[in-house]
Design a protein around this motif. Structure first.
Motif, PDB file in Angstrom:
ATOM      1  N   MET A   1      19.904  -6.101 -11.215  1.00  0.00           N
ATOM      2  CA  MET A   1      19.739  -7.012 -10.090  1.00  0.00           C
ATOM      3  C   MET A   1      18.987  -8.256 -10.570  1.00  0.00           C
ATOM      4  O   MET A   1      17.915  -8.176 -11.148  1.00  0.00           O
ATOM      5  N   THR A   2      19.562  -9.392 -10.290  1.00  0.00           N
ATOM      6  CA  THR A   2      18.912 -10.658 -10.611  1.00  0.00           C
ATOM      7  C   THR A   2      18.231 -11.171  -9.346  1.00  0.00           C
ATOM      8  O   THR A   2      18.885 -11.353  -8.326  1.00  0.00           O
ATOM      9  N   PRO A   3      16.917 -11.413  -9.375  1.00  0.00           N
ATOM     10  CA  PRO A   3      16.220 -11.883  -8.173  1.00  0.00           C
ATOM     11  C   PRO A   3      16.437 -13.374  -7.934  1.00  0.00           C
ATOM     12  O   PRO A   3      16.636 -14.146  -8.865  1.00  0.00           O
ATOM     13  N   CYS A   4      16.372 -13.753  -6.678  1.00  0.00           N
ATOM     14  CA  CYS A   4      16.474 -15.163  -6.284  1.00  0.00           C
ATOM     15  C   CYS A   4      15.250 -15.898  -6.818  1.00  0.00           C
ATOM     16  O   CYS A   4      14.119 -15.447  -6.675  1.00  0.00           O
ATOM     17  N   ALA A   5      15.485 -17.042  -7.432  1.00  0.00           N
ATOM     18  CA  ALA A   5      14.402 -17.798  -8.065  1.00  0.00           C
ATOM     19  C   ALA A   5      13.985 -19.020  -7.258  1.00  0.00           C
ATOM     20  O   ALA A   5      13.299 -19.897  -7.772  1.00  0.00           O
ATOM     21  N   VAL A   6      14.376 -19.079  -5.996  1.00  0.00           N
ATOM     22  CA  VAL A   6      14.020 -20.222  -5.155  1.00  0.00           C
ATOM     23  C   VAL A   6      12.550 -20.128  -4.761  1.00  0.00           C
ATOM     24  O   VAL A   6      12.047 -19.054  -4.416  1.00  0.00           O
ATOM     25  N   THR A   7      11.852 -21.248  -4.809  1.00  0.00           N
ATOM     26  CA  THR A   7      10.443 -21.310  -4.449  1.00  0.00           C
ATOM     27  C   THR A   7      10.291 -21.202  -2.936  1.00  0.00           C
ATOM     28  O   THR A   7      10.946 -21.923  -2.193  1.00  0.00           O
ATOM     29  N   THR A   8       9.436 -20.294  -2.492  1.00  0.00           N
ATOM     30  CA  THR A   8       9.180 -20.100  -1.064  1.00  0.00           C
ATOM     31  C   THR A   8       7.677 -20.091  -0.823  1.00  0.00           C
ATOM     32  O   THR A   8       6.891 -19.983  -1.749  1.00  0.00           O
ATOM     33  N   GLY A   9       7.293 -20.173   0.434  1.00  0.00           N
ATOM     34  CA  GLY A   9       5.890 -20.098   0.807  1.00  0.00           C
ATOM     35  C   GLY A   9       5.378 -21.414   1.350  1.00  0.00           C
ATOM     36  O   GLY A   9       6.031 -22.451   1.234  1.00  0.00           O
ATOM     37  N   LYS A  15       8.283 -16.947  -5.739  1.00  0.00           N
ATOM     38  CA  LYS A  15       9.732 -16.828  -5.813  1.00  0.00           C
ATOM     39  C   LYS A  15      10.217 -15.913  -4.704  1.00  0.00           C
ATOM     40  O   LYS A  15       9.545 -14.958  -4.331  1.00  0.00           O
ATOM     41  N   CYS A  16      11.410 -16.168  -4.179  1.00  0.00           N
ATOM     42  CA  CYS A  16      11.982 -15.395  -3.086  1.00  0.00           C
ATOM     43  C   CYS A  16      12.088 -13.926  -3.463  1.00  0.00           C
ATOM     44  O   CYS A  16      11.590 -13.071  -2.759  1.00  0.00           O
ATOM     45  N   GLY A  17      12.776 -13.614  -4.551  1.00  0.00           N
ATOM     46  CA  GLY A  17      12.846 -12.245  -5.029  1.00  0.00           C
ATOM     47  C   GLY A  17      13.973 -11.405  -4.454  1.00  0.00           C
ATOM     48  O   GLY A  17      14.201 -10.302  -4.935  1.00  0.00           O
ATOM     49  N   LEU A  18      14.698 -11.868  -3.427  1.00  0.00           N
ATOM     50  CA  LEU A  18      15.834 -11.104  -2.912  1.00  0.00           C
ATOM     51  C   LEU A  18      16.959 -11.125  -3.936  1.00  0.00           C
ATOM     52  O   LEU A  18      16.967 -11.930  -4.856  1.00  0.00           O
ATOM     53  N   MET A  19      17.933 -10.235  -3.757  1.00  0.00           N
ATOM     54  CA  MET A  19      19.025 -10.158  -4.707  1.00  0.00           C
ATOM     55  C   MET A  19      19.853 -11.447  -4.702  1.00  0.00           C
ATOM     56  O   MET A  19      20.272 -11.924  -3.644  1.00  0.00           O
ATOM     57  N   ALA A  20      20.071 -12.011  -5.855  1.00  0.00           N
ATOM     58  CA  ALA A  20      20.853 -13.246  -5.979  1.00  0.00           C
ATOM     59  C   ALA A  20      22.338 -12.918  -5.857  1.00  0.00           C
ATOM     60  O   ALA A  20      22.808 -11.889  -6.334  1.00  0.00           O
ATOM     61  N   VAL A  21      23.052 -13.830  -5.202  1.00  0.00           N
ATOM     62  CA  VAL A  21      24.499 -13.658  -5.047  1.00  0.00           C
ATOM     63  C   VAL A  21      25.268 -14.759  -5.777  1.00  0.00           C
ATOM     64  O   VAL A  21      26.482 -14.678  -5.900  1.00  0.00           O
ATOM     65  N   ALA A  22      24.583 -15.788  -6.220  1.00  0.00           N
ATOM     66  CA  ALA A  22      25.244 -16.908  -6.893  1.00  0.00           C
ATOM     67  C   ALA A  22      24.240 -17.608  -7.799  1.00  0.00           C
ATOM     68  O   ALA A  22      23.043 -17.341  -7.757  1.00  0.00           O
ATOM     69  N   GLY A  23      24.757 -18.518  -8.570  1.00  0.00           N
ATOM     70  CA  GLY A  23      23.933 -19.373  -9.404  1.00  0.00           C
ATOM     71  C   GLY A  23      24.162 -20.820  -8.997  1.00  0.00           C
ATOM     72  O   GLY A  23      25.278 -21.188  -8.609  1.00  0.00           O
ATOM     73  N   CYS A  24      23.142 -21.617  -9.043  1.00  0.00           N
ATOM     74  CA  CYS A  24      23.270 -23.026  -8.690  1.00  0.00           C
ATOM     75  C   CYS A  24      24.183 -23.695  -9.716  1.00  0.00           C
ATOM     76  O   CYS A  24      23.946 -23.577 -10.917  1.00  0.00           O
ATOM     77  N   ALA A  26      24.347 -26.736 -10.466  1.00  0.00           N
ATOM     78  CA  ALA A  26      23.675 -27.857 -11.142  1.00  0.00           C
ATOM     79  C   ALA A  26      22.673 -27.385 -12.192  1.00  0.00           C
ATOM     80  O   ALA A  26      22.640 -27.904 -13.301  1.00  0.00           O
ATOM     81  N   CYS A  27      21.838 -26.394 -11.843  1.00  0.00           N
ATOM     82  CA  CYS A  27      20.774 -25.981 -12.768  1.00  0.00           C
ATOM     83  C   CYS A  27      20.904 -24.544 -13.254  1.00  0.00           C
ATOM     84  O   CYS A  27      20.201 -24.142 -14.176  1.00  0.00           O
ATOM     85  N   GLY A  28      21.761 -23.750 -12.611  1.00  0.00           N
ATOM     86  CA  GLY A  28      21.948 -22.364 -13.022  1.00  0.00           C
ATOM     87  C   GLY A  28      20.950 -21.389 -12.439  1.00  0.00           C
ATOM     88  O   GLY A  28      20.986 -20.201 -12.748  1.00  0.00           O
ATOM     89  N   ARG A  29      20.041 -21.844 -11.586  1.00  0.00           N
ATOM     90  CA  ARG A  29      19.034 -20.980 -10.969  1.00  0.00           C
ATOM     91  C   ARG A  29      19.716 -19.937 -10.079  1.00  0.00           C
ATOM     92  O   ARG A  29      20.644 -20.240  -9.338  1.00  0.00           O
ATOM     93  N   ALA A  30      19.268 -18.685 -10.147  1.00  0.00           N
ATOM     94  CA  ALA A  30      19.803 -17.617  -9.308  1.00  0.00           C
ATOM     95  C   ALA A  30      19.360 -17.832  -7.865  1.00  0.00           C
ATOM     96  O   ALA A  30      18.185 -18.111  -7.614  1.00  0.00           O
ATOM     97  N   ILE A  31      20.308 -17.730  -6.914  1.00  0.00           N
ATOM     98  CA  ILE A  31      19.981 -17.946  -5.494  1.00  0.00           C
ATOM     99  C   ILE A  31      20.594 -16.844  -4.637  1.00  0.00           C
ATOM    100  O   ILE A  31      21.684 -16.353  -4.912  1.00  0.00           O
ATOM    101  N   CYS A  32      19.854 -16.443  -3.604  1.00  0.00           N
ATOM    102  CA  CYS A  32      20.324 -15.427  -2.666  1.00  0.00           C
ATOM    103  C   CYS A  32      21.177 -16.093  -1.590  1.00  0.00           C
ATOM    104  O   CYS A  32      21.236 -17.322  -1.493  1.00  0.00           O
ATOM    105  N   ALA A  33      21.798 -15.286  -0.750  1.00  0.00           N
ATOM    106  CA  ALA A  33      22.681 -15.810   0.298  1.00  0.00           C
ATOM    107  C   ALA A  33      21.928 -16.691   1.289  1.00  0.00           C
ATOM    108  O   ALA A  33      22.475 -17.657   1.807  1.00  0.00           O
ATOM    109  N   GLY A  34      20.675 -16.391   1.534  1.00  0.00           N
ATOM    110  CA  GLY A  34      19.891 -17.163   2.489  1.00  0.00           C
ATOM    111  C   GLY A  34      19.418 -18.512   1.990  1.00  0.00           C
ATOM    112  O   GLY A  34      18.972 -19.350   2.768  1.00  0.00           O
ATOM    113  N   HIS A  35      19.497 -18.737   0.693  1.00  0.00           N
ATOM    114  CA  HIS A  35      19.000 -19.990   0.130  1.00  0.00           C
ATOM    115  C   HIS A  35      20.088 -20.905  -0.428  1.00  0.00           C
ATOM    116  O   HIS A  35      19.776 -21.903  -1.060  1.00  0.00           O
TER     117      HIS A  35
END
Length: 112
Positions: A1-9, A15-24, A26-35
């Motif tokens: 499982m790759t965690p979502c790397a979006v900054t939250t708080g 980091k968000c930490g939810l399961m990533a479903v895609a990669g950005c 532009a930058c390749g950062r792992a992102i979850c469905a909510g982000h």
């Protein structure tokens, strides 16, 4: 499982930490469905492109704008000349080892 790397708080960023479903794309950062922001971008890349439709992109845009404004202030070499030795004392090496760098008999709080 790759965690979502979006900054939250708000006060404490992390980091968000939810399961990533895609990669950005532009930058390749792992992102979850909510982000996933506009165009499948991560919020930070969307904010960099001026796309603030996603709430996380709007927050990233505010953080980016703050860093940009404050960097202009910090690049000013004369800005620090307004601080005296008392202002700079908390940043001296070893100051963090003492809970109260001004010895007034009250070690409960840092005097500022």
């Amino acid at each position: 499982m790759t965690p979502c790397a979006v900054t939250t708080g708000f006060f404490t960023l992390g980091k968000c930490g939810l399961m990533a479903v895609a990669g950005c794309p532009a930058c390749g950062r792992a992102i979850c469905a909510g982000h996933i922001a506009d165009g499948g971008l991560c919020p930070e890349c969307a904010a960099a492109r001026g796309q603030f439709g996603h709430p996380a992109a709007a927050a990233a845009g505010r953080r980016r704008a703050y860093r940009q404004r404050s960097s202009e202030q910090y690049a000013d070499a004369t800005w620090y000349t307004g601080f005296d030795t008392y202002d700079r004392a908390a940043f001296d090496p070893g100051a963090g080892a003492s809970p109260d760098y001004l010895d007034d008999g009250d070690d409960a709080l840092v005097d500022s």
